[in-house]
Design an enzyme around this catalytic site. Structure first.
Site, PDB file in Angstrom:
ATOM      1  N   GLY A 268      75.509 -74.679 -53.358  1.00 34.94           N
ATOM      2  CA  GLY A 268      75.982 -73.361 -52.958  1.00 34.94           C
ATOM      3  C   GLY A 268      76.688 -73.460 -51.628  1.00 34.94           C
ATOM      4  O   GLY A 268      76.768 -74.518 -51.002  1.00 34.94           O
TER       5      GLY A 268
ATOM      6  N   GLY B 213      78.072 -70.752 -48.080  1.00 37.24           N
ATOM      7  CA  GLY B 213      78.056 -69.452 -47.405  1.00 37.24           C
ATOM      8  C   GLY B 213      78.813 -69.550 -46.109  1.00 37.24           C
ATOM      9  O   GLY B 213      79.563 -70.503 -45.872  1.00 37.24           O
TER      10      GLY B 213
ATOM     11  N   PHE C 210      77.699 -70.268 -43.320  1.00 36.11           N
ATOM     12  CA  PHE C 210      77.195 -71.359 -42.495  1.00 36.11           C
ATOM     13  C   PHE C 210      77.788 -72.699 -42.875  1.00 36.11           C
ATOM     14  O   PHE C 210      77.822 -73.619 -42.077  1.00 36.11           O
ATOM     15  CB  PHE C 210      75.672 -71.443 -42.632  1.00 36.11           C
ATOM     16  N   GLY C 211      78.199 -72.858 -44.141  1.00 41.08           N
ATOM     17  CA  GLY C 211      78.664 -74.152 -44.623  1.00 41.08           C
ATOM     18  C   GLY C 211      78.261 -74.347 -46.068  1.00 41.08           C
ATOM     19  O   GLY C 211      78.309 -73.422 -46.881  1.00 41.08           O
TER      20      GLY C 211
ATOM     21  N   VAL D 271      75.516 -76.361 -49.099  1.00 37.97           N
ATOM     22  CA  VAL D 271      74.212 -76.940 -49.402  1.00 37.97           C
ATOM     23  C   VAL D 271      74.392 -77.915 -50.557  1.00 37.97           C
ATOM     24  O   VAL D 271      75.004 -77.565 -51.581  1.00 37.97           O
ATOM     25  CB  VAL D 271      73.180 -75.852 -49.768  1.00 37.97           C
TER      26      VAL D 271
ATOM     27  N   LYS E   9      71.407 -78.848 -46.040  1.00 38.23           N
ATOM     28  CA  LYS E   9      72.240 -77.754 -45.541  1.00 38.23           C
ATOM     29  C   LYS E   9      73.123 -78.299 -44.435  1.00 38.23           C
ATOM     30  O   LYS E   9      72.648 -78.690 -43.368  1.00 38.23           O
ATOM     31  CB  LYS E   9      71.356 -76.620 -45.019  1.00 38.23           C
TER      32      LYS E   9
ATOM     33  N   ASP F  48      67.435 -61.228 -41.885  1.00 43.32           N
ATOM     34  CA  ASP F  48      68.504 -61.438 -42.872  1.00 43.32           C
ATOM     35  C   ASP F  48      67.906 -61.668 -44.259  1.00 43.32           C
ATOM     36  O   ASP F  48      68.282 -62.596 -44.959  1.00 43.32           O
ATOM     37  CB  ASP F  48      69.377 -62.626 -42.470  1.00 43.32           C
TER      38      ASP F  48
END
Length: 890
Positions: A575, A577, A579-580, A582, A596, A693
């Protein structure tokens, strides 16, 4: 001419009870509406139906002239006199006179009289005379604070309204409109400041849209003799509108406050015609106002209902760099100190001062900078330049006079367009702004934001300048490295020499041997006493949170993780997002892990990375994801987690093909597991943690579909008996944030409870919270669930794929609990221990939830703008995982 006056209490003393009752009824009606022929005197007032606003004569406070009186709209519930609109600001009446009044004339105008003299009147043209319409004109004050002059209800269109003629205050329900349908400015809504805090007369500052049609807001300063109708001198600029906020105010998502841009907006400067309007619709009209103050500062206030005091939400300009073009053309402005009280100007890359003498001799930067070397393209006069490149300037307020290239999509296409056009000197691309270019103009009003906020500006420069700069940086790095190495060698030699001299001295009996003191461990260094800090601590020190226990996590080499993930190949990607990415990996021992990998452009920086590493290593629970180690090498930052074979909850819940795999028993188990995880975070762990979150994509599922809460990069620790905290950085995901957190920056464990309630509704319905904007008359998932549950149609909320097999009683009880969790006020929400107890018991009686009032409505056009026009992205099951960060001005 005599006018019937409003009924006052003194006129009722000797009236029989029956007539008293009738007169009170008439008075109640007149309290909101002024009829034709009636007068509003110095002691009379009109009150809006909700009691929030009133219309009355007032004498300004704050050092004003006490002999002057004005007719204005006032806040009825504010602790101090607050006047959002003034009628006769240019023509006050004598406060000592008893002969002034306001009346609605037979020609359909509102007039202010002082004796027989007309002091002020509305600018509307009297309607043509027609049978039955002459004697029915009325003036009504609405719940929004708007004064409406109507024709007795026979004509729905108002003859005149105060919202079309604002003074210094922007209220919910108003609009800031620019009309350029004929290519020229036909009308432009302007707000004009007071002359001083005690003088409502027009001041020296006005606010309105850019007359060129760029959809930016400007504040102009007017010099003596320059009327507000003229443009004046630019004093402040909001920056381009970026779907949810202004480029010049990147930390404040005005979309949450109900701001929308409607009409033919070109985003950049141009000559396009059309009508553009900024609208403002807050969920509580009487709570928010934007005021252009006499000093030229635009300030947003929020009314605290408990005290009636006004709290400042944000304000601009407040520091020199906020002011328009402080450093002149082609120069950037940055704060010279922590408080921004001084400005530091610097030429943009590829530019230099006009002359060395001017650079060192002048005390201001108003003339700015010029290019140090001409662009290659302009010398060769060709369409495509091979000798030019772009210097990136990140985190800035984009310059003025941008042009929106509506036909160019994507960052690469935007870059190529600018490179192929000789006149283009810079470009910027983001999902919110699209492709903006600057051609044939200087780059003016550039501000470098602190804390990584803002947008990236790419300035076209000759490639040779970048190569020279790169060589200079390499040589600087080499010199620094050599000097550092020499310093280390000299220091080591000095220590060695000192030890040798000490041993020789001891052998010769020179000096006494000092008493040995325990040296601090390299793993657990001794902490020195810290200096006192006058301000409140934003967050307990993570390394001290467990009585000084340090965090010891295995450190994985980059090479090991690269080999485990197949070189971070796309085939192993689980996946991605903000943040970067995974990746799935397999360690040399065969253990499967999830890696991650934070991207360099991730919003999750060093602080969030450190936060997640230290925090998760100290939290151990079956419903929290377990961290196995980390990697910090060069620019790479990675976290290694236990592998979750079923990925995240949203991959099942919002995928129509896999949603049916989650039967009701599994969904209820997931709900209870998430609640137990929150119970551990909020009460049972040694650290009291607020996640901040919580959403479906942050709930991972193991092989047995057990939920595990993940992603603690935004989490905060509460110390002792701390109940709530105020933050300068509002982080989280739109749709999951509680109202007090999104609007005021206040968060607590009840903020997580709100997110949990949204998550429960999503699990039961199988729909994202944003998908309910398609429903007719819908609000959001909260409003829709409330409507169905309140109408005894709660069973229709259950996902159709499991409706036939679900235990409807359990599902409806979960809906009931979710509606308790998403109540507007934090104090009304249950805590997690009660939630866990109630979910595990069918015998306890749940209280009635209150109807929701905070709802973020969104039309289809809004949705397209908010998501950059990508309809496919909206329909996918990751559309609402947009994490936002914004600075809260306090």
């Amino acid at each position: 001419m005599e006018h019937a006056r409003l009924v006052t209490p003194t006129a009722l003393a000797a009236v029989p009870f029956f007539f008293l009752f009738l007169l009170l009824c008439l008075h109640a009606d007149a309290a909101t509406t002024l009829l034709q022929g009636q007068s509003l005197g110095r002691n009379d007032k009109l009150v809006s139906p909700n009691g929030a606003f009133l219309l009355a004569f007032f004498v300004p406070r704050g050092g004003g002239d006490g002999s002057r009186a004005y007719l204005g709209v006032l806040y009825a519930r504010a602790a101090e006199e607050t006047v959002p609109w003034v009628a006769n600001r240019d023509a006050p009446v004598s406060a000592s006179s008893a002969l002034y009044s306001a009346t609605v004339t037979s020609s359909g105008q509102l007039q202010i009289l002082e004796g027989d003299r007309v002091v002020w009147q509305t600018s509307n043209t009297p309607p043509s005379s027609s049978s039955g319409n002459n004697n029915n004109f009325t003036l009504t004050i609405q719940d929004t604070g708007n004064l409406v002059l109507g024709n007795g209800g026979q004509n729905t269109a108002p003859l005149w309204q105060s919202f079309d003629h604002p003074t210094d205050t922007f209220l919910p329900g108003m609009s800031i409109t620019l009309d350029r349908r004929d290519g020229a400015v036909a009308s432009n809504t302007l707000f004009t400041s007071w002359a001083s805090p005690g003088d409502p007369a027009p001041g020296n500052f006005t606010l309105g849209q850019d007359p060129l049609g760029s959809a930016q807001l400007y504040i102009w300063r007017h010099t003596p003799g320059n009327t507000p109708n003229n443009s004046g001198i630019k004093y402040w600029r909001s920056g381009q509108w970026a779907n949810t906020k202004f480029v010049g105010i990147p930390w404040r998502s005005l979309y949450v406050y109900g701001f929308r841009l409607a009409g033919d907006a070109s985003r950049g400067s141009g000559t396009r015609g059309g009508v553009m309007s900024y609208t403002f619709s807050a969920y509580n009209e009487s709570q928010f106002r934007f005021v252009l103050k006499p000093n030229g500062t635009e300030t947003c206030y929020m009314l605290l209902e408990s005290t009636g005091a006004w709290e400042v939400v944000w304000s601009q300009p407040t520091i020199p760099c906020h002011a328009y073009n402080t450093c002149g053309p082609n120069a950037g402005c940055a704060a010279a100190d922590d408080h921004g009280r001084a400005a530091a100007c610097k030429c943009l890359q590829g530019f230099e001062p006009r002359s060395e003498e001017e650079y060192y001799g002048r005390g201001n930067w108003t003339r700015g900078c010029v290019r140090s070397k001409p662009l290659t393209c302009s010398e060769r006069n060709v369409e495509v330049s091979g000798g030019d490149a772009f210097a990136a300037l990140p985190g800035v307020k984009l310059p003025d006079f941008a042009v929106w290239e509506s036909t160019v999509g994507g960052a690469d296409a935007c870059k190529g367009w600018c490179l192929a056009n000789c006149t283009c000197g810079a470009y910027s691309y983001s999902d919110g702004t699209g492709c903006l270019t600057w051609s044939g103009r200087d780059l003016v009003d550039v501000y470098k934001f602190p804390n990584g906020e803002g947008y990236d500006l790419h300035i076209k420069v000759p490639a040779s300048l970048l190569e020279t700069g790169a060589k200079r940086r390499r040589w600087t790095a080499v010199i620094v490295s050599v000097v550092t190495a020499l310093a280390v060698v000299l220091a080591a030699c000095g220590i060695l020499l000192w030890k040798c001299r000490r041993r020789i001295g001891e052998k010769l009996g020179v000096g006494g041997r000092e008493e040995k003191k325990p040296r601090p461990s390299m793993l657990h260094p001794r902490r020195e006493a810290k200096n006192d800090f006058s301000g409140p601590k934003q967050q307990p020190d993570l390394e001290e949170a467990e009585n000084g226990d340090s965090c010891e996590l295995p450190l994985f080499p980059l090479e090991t993780l690269a080999e485990a993930t197949g070189g971070f190949s796309d085939s192993n990607k689980l996946g991605e997002g903000g943040f970067g990415h995974v990746y799935k990996g397999s360690l040399p021992g065969g253990e499967e892990v999830a890696v991650k990998r934070l991207s360099k452009s991730s919003g999750q920086g060093c602080e969030e990375f450190k936060n997640e590493v230290i925090l998760i290593s100290k939290l151990q629970h079956r419903n929290l994801v377990r961290i196995l180690g980390c990697c910090i090498q060069g620019h790479e930052k990675m976290l290694v987690y236990e592998y979750m074979p079923n990925k995240s909850l949203d991959a099942f819940l919002f995928d129509p093909a896999r949603r049916g795999l989650l039967d009701w028993k599994t969904r209820l188990s997931i709900i209870e597991g998430i609640a137990r995880g929150l119970l551990y975070l909020h009460r049972d762990s040694r650290l009291r943690v607020v996640h901040r979150d919580l959403k479906a994509s942050n709930i991972l599922l193991d092989h047995d579909m057990n939920p595990k809460i993940s992603d603690f990069g935004m989490a905060r620790i509460f110390g002792g008996d701390q109940k709530q905290e105020n933050t300068n950085r509002v982080v989280g995901t739109l749709g999951y944030m509680s109202p007090e957190y999104a609007m005021e920056g206040l968060f607590s464990v009840r903020s997580d409870v709100y997110s949990f309630g949204i998550l429960v509704l999503e699990i039961i319905t199988g729909q994202k919270n944003s998908s309910f904007h398609h429903m007719e008359g819908s609000l959001n998932i909260v409003g829709y669930a409330w409507q169905m549950w309140n109408a005894d149609k709660g069973s229709e909320l259950i996902d159709p794929s499991i409706r036939s097999s679900s235990a409807s009683r359990e599902a409806l009880r979960c809906v009931h609990m979710a509606l308790l969790c998403v109540q507007d006020h934090a104090c009304d929400r249950p805590d997690i221990p009660y939630v866990v107890m109630a979910l595990g018991s069918d015998s306890s009686v749940l209280p009635m939830p209150k109807p929701p009032t905070f709802t973020l409505q969104c039309t289809s056009s809004d949705r397209e703008g908010f998501l950059g026009g990508n309809a496919d992205y909206y329909e996918s099951y990751s559309a609402s995982d947009l994490t936002v960060t914004m600075l809260q001005g306090r």
